[in-house]
Design an enzyme around this catalytic site. Structure first.
Site, PDB file in Angstrom:
ATOM      1  N   HIS A   1     -11.195  50.885  46.246  1.00  0.00           N
ATOM      2  CA  HIS A   1     -11.257  51.411  44.880  1.00  0.00           C
ATOM      3  C   HIS A   1     -12.447  50.798  44.147  1.00  0.00           C
ATOM      4  O   HIS A   1     -12.907  49.701  44.500  1.00  0.00           O
ATOM      5  CB  HIS A   1      -9.977  51.069  44.125  1.00  0.00           C
ATOM      6  CG  HIS A   1      -8.775  51.806  44.617  1.00  0.00           C
ATOM      7  ND1 HIS A   1      -7.588  51.800  43.919  1.00  0.00           N
ATOM      8  CD2 HIS A   1      -8.552  52.564  45.727  1.00  0.00           C
ATOM      9  CE1 HIS A   1      -6.691  52.515  44.571  1.00  0.00           C
ATOM     10  NE2 HIS A   1      -7.258  52.985  45.679  1.00  0.00           N
TER      11      HIS A   1
ATOM     12  N   GLU B   1     -12.593  49.284  41.354  1.00  0.00           N
ATOM     13  CA  GLU B   1     -12.296  47.952  40.824  1.00  0.00           C
ATOM     14  C   GLU B   1     -12.417  46.880  41.903  1.00  0.00           C
ATOM     15  O   GLU B   1     -12.942  45.798  41.647  1.00  0.00           O
ATOM     16  CB  GLU B   1     -10.871  47.908  40.249  1.00  0.00           C
ATOM     17  CG  GLU B   1     -10.633  48.880  39.120  1.00  0.00           C
ATOM     18  CD  GLU B   1     -10.045  50.203  39.573  1.00  0.00           C
ATOM     19  OE1 GLU B   1      -9.276  50.780  38.795  1.00  0.00           O
ATOM     20  OE2 GLU B   1     -10.363  50.662  40.684  1.00  0.00           O
TER      21      GLU B   1
ATOM     22  N   CYS C   1      -4.850  50.910  39.179  1.00  0.00           N
ATOM     23  CA  CYS C   1      -3.548  51.004  39.833  1.00  0.00           C
ATOM     24  C   CYS C   1      -2.954  49.600  39.943  1.00  0.00           C
ATOM     25  O   CYS C   1      -3.603  48.601  39.612  1.00  0.00           O
ATOM     26  CB  CYS C   1      -3.694  51.642  41.220  1.00  0.00           C
ATOM     27  SG  CYS C   1      -4.545  50.581  42.423  1.00  0.00           S
TER      28      CYS C   1
ATOM     29  N   CYS D   1      -5.052  47.193  42.180  1.00  0.00           N
ATOM     30  CA  CYS D   1      -6.252  46.675  41.521  1.00  0.00           C
ATOM     31  C   CYS D   1      -5.892  45.709  40.404  1.00  0.00           C
ATOM     32  O   CYS D   1      -6.559  44.685  40.215  1.00  0.00           O
ATOM     33  CB  CYS D   1      -7.105  47.826  40.995  1.00  0.00           C
ATOM     34  SG  CYS D   1      -7.832  48.828  42.317  1.00  0.00           S
TER      35      CYS D   1
END
Length: 155
Positions: A61, A63, A91, A94
């Site tokens: 991701h 992040e 999410c 993360c």
């Protein structure tokens, strides 16, 4: 916000615009368009976007990529005195990583109604992490809506 008005450097809108540029890179690469930047002392120290398709890695991701890049830049695993600007609410995975990194502040654009960390109680974030939401949320959510509309049309 007036799109023609100049955005002052070092403002939340300026840094979120940089994250949106990263999200556009993801969009152009057929990745879910989430972008992130990490800022320390009014300086961008990391830029990232989703790479889950390219890397065939569900943890890639924006992040997570930004945390790694910022930690490498700083030479340590903690992101104290840093702010993450991300186009979509992180999410739970993360948010947990951001807690371990002890990031000082998270600013996100669009809310993630299905997978965002705010759906979970108690919060997975570090107790001292400040959270600001809704900065340039329309621009952030529009890119995501466009991406999924395009995906549905190609089925």
């Amino acid at each position: 916000m007036n799109e023609d008005a100049p955005i002052s450097p070092f403002s939340d809108e300026y840094f979120m615009k940089q994250a949106i540029q990263e999200a556009q890179k993801a969009f152009d690469a057929n990745e879910i368009p989430v972008g992130a930047v990490v800022v320390c002392n009014n300086r961008i120290i990391a830029r990232a976007h989703n790479l889950t398709e390219r890397l065939n890695d569900v943890t890639a991701h924006a992040e997570m990529q930004a945390i790694t890049a910022a930690a490498n830049f700083l030479g340590g695993k903690y992101l104290i005195d840093c702010t993450l600007y991300v186009t979509l609410e992180p999410c739970n995975m993360c948010a947990g990583a951001l807690a371990w990194a002890q990031i000082t502040k998270i600013i996100y654009g669009a809310k993630d109604e299905k997978r965002g960390f705010t759906r979970f109680t108690p919060s997975p974030l570090h107790p001292r992490t400040e959270v600001v939401s809704g900065i340039m949320k329309e621009e952030s959510s529009e890119l995501i809506k466009e991406f999924f509309t395009k995906k549905r049309m190609s089925l």
